[in-house]
Design a protein around this motif. Structure first.
Motif, mmCIF file in Angstrom:
data_model
loop_
_atom_site.group_PDB
_atom_site.id
_atom_site.type_symbol
_atom_site.label_atom_id
_atom_site.label_comp_id
_atom_site.label_asym_id
_atom_site.label_seq_id
_atom_site.Cartn_x
_atom_site.Cartn_y
_atom_site.Cartn_z
ATOM 1 N N ALA A 555 -7.441 2.901 -32.262
ATOM 2 C CA ALA A 555 -7.733 3.846 -31.217
ATOM 3 C C ALA A 555 -8.608 5.005 -32.108
ATOM 4 O O ALA A 555 -9.027 4.962 -32.749
ATOM 5 N N THR A 556 -9.487 5.717 -31.062
ATOM 6 C CA THR A 556 -10.182 6.045 -31.099
ATOM 7 C C THR A 556 -9.449 8.199 -30.954
ATOM 8 O O THR A 556 -9.245 7.669 -30.002
ATOM 9 N N CYS A 557 -9.547 9.029 -31.341
ATOM 10 C CA CYS A 557 -8.888 9.915 -31.355
ATOM 11 C C CYS A 557 -9.811 11.395 -32.111
ATOM 12 O O CYS A 557 -10.321 10.941 -33.346
ATOM 13 N N LEU A 558 -9.988 12.239 -31.544
ATOM 14 C CA LEU A 558 -10.459 13.727 -31.945
ATOM 15 C C LEU A 558 -9.565 14.706 -31.124
ATOM 16 O O LEU A 558 -9.867 14.671 -29.917
ATOM 17 N N TYR A 559 -9.332 15.477 -32.236
ATOM 18 C CA TYR A 559 -8.030 16.011 -32.489
ATOM 19 C C TYR A 559 -8.886 17.326 -32.689
ATOM 20 O O TYR A 559 -9.301 17.932 -34.082
ATOM 21 N N ALA A 560 -8.723 18.890 -31.932
ATOM 22 C CA ALA A 560 -9.276 19.918 -32.142
ATOM 23 C C ALA A 560 -8.142 21.222 -32.110
ATOM 24 O O ALA A 560 -7.620 21.193 -31.284
ATOM 25 N N VAL A 561 -8.279 22.003 -33.096
ATOM 26 C CA VAL A 561 -7.380 22.881 -32.748
ATOM 27 C C VAL A 561 -7.500 24.123 -32.539
ATOM 28 O O VAL A 561 -9.429 24.902 -33.312
ATOM 29 N N TYR A 562 -7.697 25.572 -31.521
ATOM 30 C CA TYR A 562 -8.501 26.469 -31.053
ATOM 31 C C TYR A 562 -8.234 27.573 -31.564
ATOM 32 O O TYR A 562 -6.765 27.795 -30.803
ATOM 33 N N ASP A 563 -8.178 28.414 -32.228
ATOM 34 C CA ASP A 563 -7.966 29.930 -32.702
ATOM 35 C C ASP A 563 -8.830 30.890 -31.713
ATOM 36 O O ASP A 563 -10.032 31.221 -32.533
ATOM 37 N N PRO A 564 -8.249 31.547 -30.931
ATOM 38 C CA PRO A 564 -8.775 32.408 -30.153
ATOM 39 C C PRO A 564 -8.580 34.027 -30.994
ATOM 40 O O PRO A 564 -10.159 34.380 -30.562
ATOM 41 N N ILE A 565 -7.822 33.879 -31.640
ATOM 42 C CA ILE A 565 -7.717 35.384 -32.333
ATOM 43 C C ILE A 565 -9.125 35.311 -33.523
ATOM 44 O O ILE A 565 -9.649 36.441 -33.487
ATOM 45 N N ALA A 566 -8.553 33.943 -34.317
ATOM 46 C CA ALA A 566 -9.872 33.738 -35.192
ATOM 47 C C ALA A 566 -11.220 33.475 -34.987
ATOM 48 O O ALA A 566 -11.796 33.306 -35.485
ATOM 49 N N SER A 567 -11.212 33.295 -33.680
ATOM 50 C CA SER A 567 -13.007 32.510 -33.207
ATOM 51 C C SER A 567 -13.018 32.040 -33.918
ATOM 52 O O SER A 567 -14.550 31.640 -34.241
ATOM 53 N N GLU A 568 -12.321 30.197 -34.115
ATOM 54 C CA GLU A 568 -12.770 28.670 -34.754
ATOM 55 C C GLU A 568 -11.529 28.194 -33.867
ATOM 56 O O GLU A 568 -11.167 28.276 -33.382
ATOM 57 N N LEU A 569 -13.271 26.745 -34.377
ATOM 58 C CA LEU A 569 -12.182 25.929 -34.358
ATOM 59 C C LEU A 569 -11.760 24.541 -34.916
ATOM 60 O O LEU A 569 -12.646 25.040 -36.140
ATOM 61 N N HIS A 576 -14.168 9.055 -33.618
ATOM 62 C CA HIS A 576 -14.266 9.093 -31.877
ATOM 63 C C HIS A 576 -16.001 9.654 -31.975
ATOM 64 O O HIS A 576 -16.320 10.109 -33.389
ATOM 65 N N ILE A 577 -16.479 9.688 -30.467
ATOM 66 C CA ILE A 577 -17.941 10.245 -30.602
ATOM 67 C C ILE A 577 -17.674 11.317 -30.444
ATOM 68 O O ILE A 577 -16.508 12.203 -30.245
ATOM 69 N N PRO A 578 -18.357 12.321 -30.968
ATOM 70 C CA PRO A 578 -18.632 13.757 -31.214
ATOM 71 C C PRO A 578 -18.389 14.884 -30.049
ATOM 72 O O PRO A 578 -18.686 14.066 -29.335
ATOM 73 N N PRO A 599 -11.126 4.393 -37.427
ATOM 74 C CA PRO A 599 -10.353 4.373 -35.720
ATOM 75 C C PRO A 599 -8.784 4.301 -36.566
ATOM 76 O O PRO A 599 -8.568 3.746 -37.383
ATOM 77 N N ILE A 600 -7.974 4.726 -35.783
ATOM 78 C CA ILE A 600 -6.624 5.009 -35.939
ATOM 79 C C ILE A 600 -6.293 3.818 -35.485
ATOM 80 O O ILE A 600 -6.307 2.916 -34.990
ATOM 81 N N GLY A 601 -5.503 2.978 -36.605
ATOM 82 C CA GLY A 601 -4.539 1.778 -36.762
ATOM 83 C C GLY A 601 -5.649 1.030 -38.129
ATOM 84 O O GLY A 601 -5.089 -0.075 -38.306
#
Length: 817
Positions: A555-569, A576-578, A599-601
């Protein structure tokens, strides 16, 4: 089945003209003999060990010249046919996909010339068997009947295969399907007799007809031609016609049989071109009008129309039947108002329709009388159907599959047209049997498609359009070729600190197994995200989990965390594709340059994470490769189109998603690559951010008296924000959470945060890793009431572990402005 002792003597019983041993031959998809019964050895002169694995055309009476002497000579020489319909060779080489029958003459070693009556029934199923051939000795039939000149117009073949053939019991069980006009009761009776006798038999009767019956009264073409030539000479010489000159009835009978076979062949080719239930229904209706009938009304059980399963058993007067098609040759609109398509109704027990659907047998009404027309019309409220049906000939045929009545067709002929007769009844039964199988295939496909869609919907999350500091829109498009179920998914998870995790993944492959794997991985991501693991560490743990689940899937996986206070990803990628980042200030879009990762696995490969600065209003677009990749086309073309279309202004997030999908579809269509065949997951988030003035934070010392300071600070801040109406509830809940945090913290001060966004978010952090649980407190208990108060007053609340301890949070709905 039981292997009985072979007997050459015929067995007779009341109700049947007789029974004789029957040759049973099964031909596989390669045209080779896979089963050769003892009756086949006796009839065709070849032993079983000589026949198994040999081409069937070398052993059975096929058309063509007599074989040369040599390997085939011991098996006999075959003469010409009576040429009724197609010859056996057409069935052996797969040109015919419907039952056929005929008569041939052959010479068997050590025997005289033998007349053979044969049937060929195509077999449908997952096994290698393609054709069932039954054969019988014509002389044996005449001898059993006690009449050398007997004309058997109705012969019903029944068979039992020995246990040395693996598919014997299955073929016997499917006897009513192979011979569609045979009832279940008739099949059970015949099979029971065969089990008792222990050898294959041919049962022939003067009363019963099968779908394909060689007509013993039709003379061979060669003989007819010779008789016509003699008649022509007699006319030229002025002599009387010969006594053996064929009468007109014989020619008409031959023409009728041939016409029925051609009609059934044509219908079989016109129906079943699609697995779409609606289209199949229309094909079946149009196939019989006007050639066979003038009006065709199709009714299906309610569950069939809905694509559902339904219990076995005979329908009754409460069963609802949907009118799904009405085809006719009358003037346009004549039937539309009286019997509209889509109407559902039960049918009373006194009607021929009820008789058809309960017995599973055709019902023939030569002419609908005034009385019957009135009885039928009585079930139509405020509509008089009598002018449409009275005086017409009617044939009601069941649509069956696997011995279950799916529906029925009402066939009507104009009064001036010839009435339906017994031959039409047989033809209609065969037509309905084929149509029933096609409809059942479409029904099963519709049912499986519905199950797949339900499964897929249950596995995909229902993401709220607004999270803390961001708006989210998603799309899932099932594959158009490889099934409705795939391994693509998206998700979002609420994290402490008003952050949001955004996930898109793709399990390689399609089908239920891929969907099941996707469900496991998605659940794992949610669980690990709730632990607030950093993106790279989360993918590392997910890869370890995939290794434990097995090495079958990647499996492919793209994981992002958005911090709205620090304004960053904060992003990490596993093959995964970008993602695409669309800047709000100038509208430009770019593919983010991320470490690709494996990929995962795959296992044993490190993952890296990067941080990307973002501004309020920026958008991030994450998708699976099914959106941007089509076989035969460079993926760069799809990625370029994705970037361009993502930058287009749109009225809403949903419109922006639709714009991307349309642009990619148009790009590949113009390139001549056809439509999309893989499933697609698309997630778009507008990163709104949280302004500094909408965040308030305090550090609370580990002193029980600090709970009072926290209450006062919260009340004052809410008044400053114009949210005084929330102060009482917020103050009470903050007091409970801060008191618990101060009591259980070890050394680090407690942190209290308020965030004003779409809701009022309150978070309390401490360094204790034990998560609190909701308890039931009694009247005298001193503990357990704090979280009960929070769960009662809050719009939503929860707990999560962090790297330093835990966070307990709650939300309150903001008043309408």
């Amino acid at each position: 089945m039981n292997r009985g002792t072979e007997r050459d003597d015929a067995v007779t019983e009341p109700g049947a003209a007789g029974r004789i041993p029957l040759a049973v031959v099964v031909v596989d998809r390669e045209g080779l003999v896979s089963h050769w019964s003892s009756g086949a050895r006796r009839l065709f002169g070849a032993a079983k060990e000589e026949a198994i694995g040999r081409p069937a055309v070398d052993l059975l009476p096929v058309s063509g010249a007599l074989p040369d002497e040599g390997d085939l000579a011991p098996y006999g020489a075959y003469a010409a046919y009576d040429d009724l319909g197609h010859d056996l060779e057409s069935s052996l080489d797969g040109r015919l996909f419907y039952p056929a029958a005929g008569r041939a003459r052959l010479t068997v070693r050590d025997h005289d010339r033998v007349d053979v009556l044969w049937w060929a029934y195509p077999l449908v199923g997952p096994g290698p068997e393609r054709l069932l051939v039954l054969g019988a000795d014509v002389g044996g039939l005449q001898q059993e009947a006690g009449d050398e000149d007997a004309r058997f117009e109705r012969v019903a073949p029944a068979f039992a295969l020995h246990t040395d053939f693996p598919g014997a019991e299955e073929l016997a069980r499917r006897l009513p399907e192979i011979l569609p006009s045979m009832s279940v009761e008739e099949s059970a009776r015949i099979v029971g007799q065969i089990l008792e006798l222990g050898y294959p038999v041919l049962e022939f009767s003067q009363n019963d007809r099968v779908p394909v019956t060689p007509d013993w009264g039709v003379p061979r073409r060669v003989e007819r031609k010779a008789r016509r030539e003699r008649a022509a000479r007699a006319v030229a010489e002025g002599s009387p016609l010969p006594q053996d000159y064929p009468d007109e009835g014989e020619d008409l009978e031959y023409a009728a049989v041939r016409e029925r076979l051609e009609f059934l062949n044509e219908v079989s080719g016109r129906i079943g071109t699609s697995l779409d239930l609606s289209r199949t229904i229309i094909e079946v209706s149009k196939a019989v009008v006007p050639r066979f009938t003038d009006v065709a009304g199709t009714y299906l059980r309610e569950q069939v129309v809905a694509g559902e399963g339904f219990p076995d058993g005979v329908p009754d007067t409460t069963t609802m039947w949907h009118r799904v098609a009405v085809e006719h040759t009358d003037e346009p609109g004549r039937w539309d108002d009286v019997v509209p398509v889509g109407e559902a109704m039960p049918f009373p027990a006194h009607t021929p329709f009820f008789q058809c659907m309960t017995t599973g047998e055709p019902v023939l009404v030569p002419r609908i009388s005034e009385q019957m027309g009135h009885a039928i019309a009585s079930q139509f409220e405020k509509r008089d159907i009598r002018p449409l049906i009275t005086g017409r000939s009617m044939l009601v045929v069941p649509l069956k599959a696997r011995n279950v009545v799916l529906g029925f067709m009402i066939l009507l002929r104009h009064p001036e047209r010839v009435e339906f007769n017994d031959m039409d009844r047989v033809t209609g039964a065969e037509l309905a049997a084929r149509a029933g199988l096609v409809l059942d295939n479409a029904r099963m496909y519709t049912y499986q498609e519905s199950v797949a869609e339900t499964l897929q919907d249950s596995m995909l999350p229902h993401i709220p359009p607004r999270m803390a500091g961001c708006d989210i829109a998603t799309r899932y498009l099932p594959g158009t070729l490889l099934g409705r179920v795939g391994g693509d998914w998206f998700d979002s998870v609420k994290l402490p600190g008003a952050r949001t995790a955004l996930v898109v993944g793709d399990v390689m492959g399609h089908g239920l197994n891929s969907a099941a794997m996707m469900g496991q991985l998605r659940t794992a991501v949610q669980t690990m995200a709730a632990l607030d693991l950093p993106p790279a560490q989360l993918l590392r743990n997910l890869d370890d989990l995939a290794q434990r689940l097995g090495d079958t899937y990647l499996a492919t996986c793209l994981y992002a965390v958005y911090d709205p206070i620090a304004s960053e990803l904060h992003l990490a990628n596993a093959g995964h594709i970008p993602p695409v980042l669309v800047r709000a200030d100038d509208g430009r879009s770019e593919l983010l340059d991320l470490p690709t990762g494996a990929p995962i696995g795959v296992g044993g490969v490190p993952f890296e994470a990067v941080r990307v600065r973002v501004e309020p209003g920026d958008r991030i677009v994450m998708c699976t490769d099914g959106l941007v990749e089509v076989r035969g086309e460079d993926i760069g073309v799809g990625l370029a189109t994705l970037c361009e279309s993502a930058a287009h202004p749109a009225a809403s997030m949903d419109d922006a998603c639709d714009t991307i999908i349309r642009a990619l579809a148009a790009t590949f269509s113009e390139a001549g690559r056809g439509g999309r065949k893989d499933d697609v997951a698309l997630l778009m988030a507008r990163l709104n951010g949280v302004e500094p003035q909408d965040v308030a934070e305090w550090r609370i010392r580990l002193d029980p008296a600090e709970a009072g300071r926290a209450r006062a600070a919260v009340r004052e801040q809410l008044h400053d924000w114009g949210l005084a109406g929330l102060a009482d509830h917020a103050e009470l809940m903050v007091s409970e959470l801060v008191t618990n945090a101060v009591r259980h913290s070890h050394s680090r001060p407690v942190e209290l945060r308020l965030v004003r966004g779409e809701t009022l978010l309150c978070e309390v952090d401490d360094d204790d890793h034990d998560l609190p649980t909701l308890l039931s407190a009694g009247p005298l208990d001193e503990a357990g009431r704090g979280l009960r108060v929070v769960s009662t007053l809050a719009r939503e609340w929860g707990t999560s572990r962090t790297s330093a301890g835990k966070t307990v949070w709650f939300e309150l709905t903001l008043p309408r402005r």
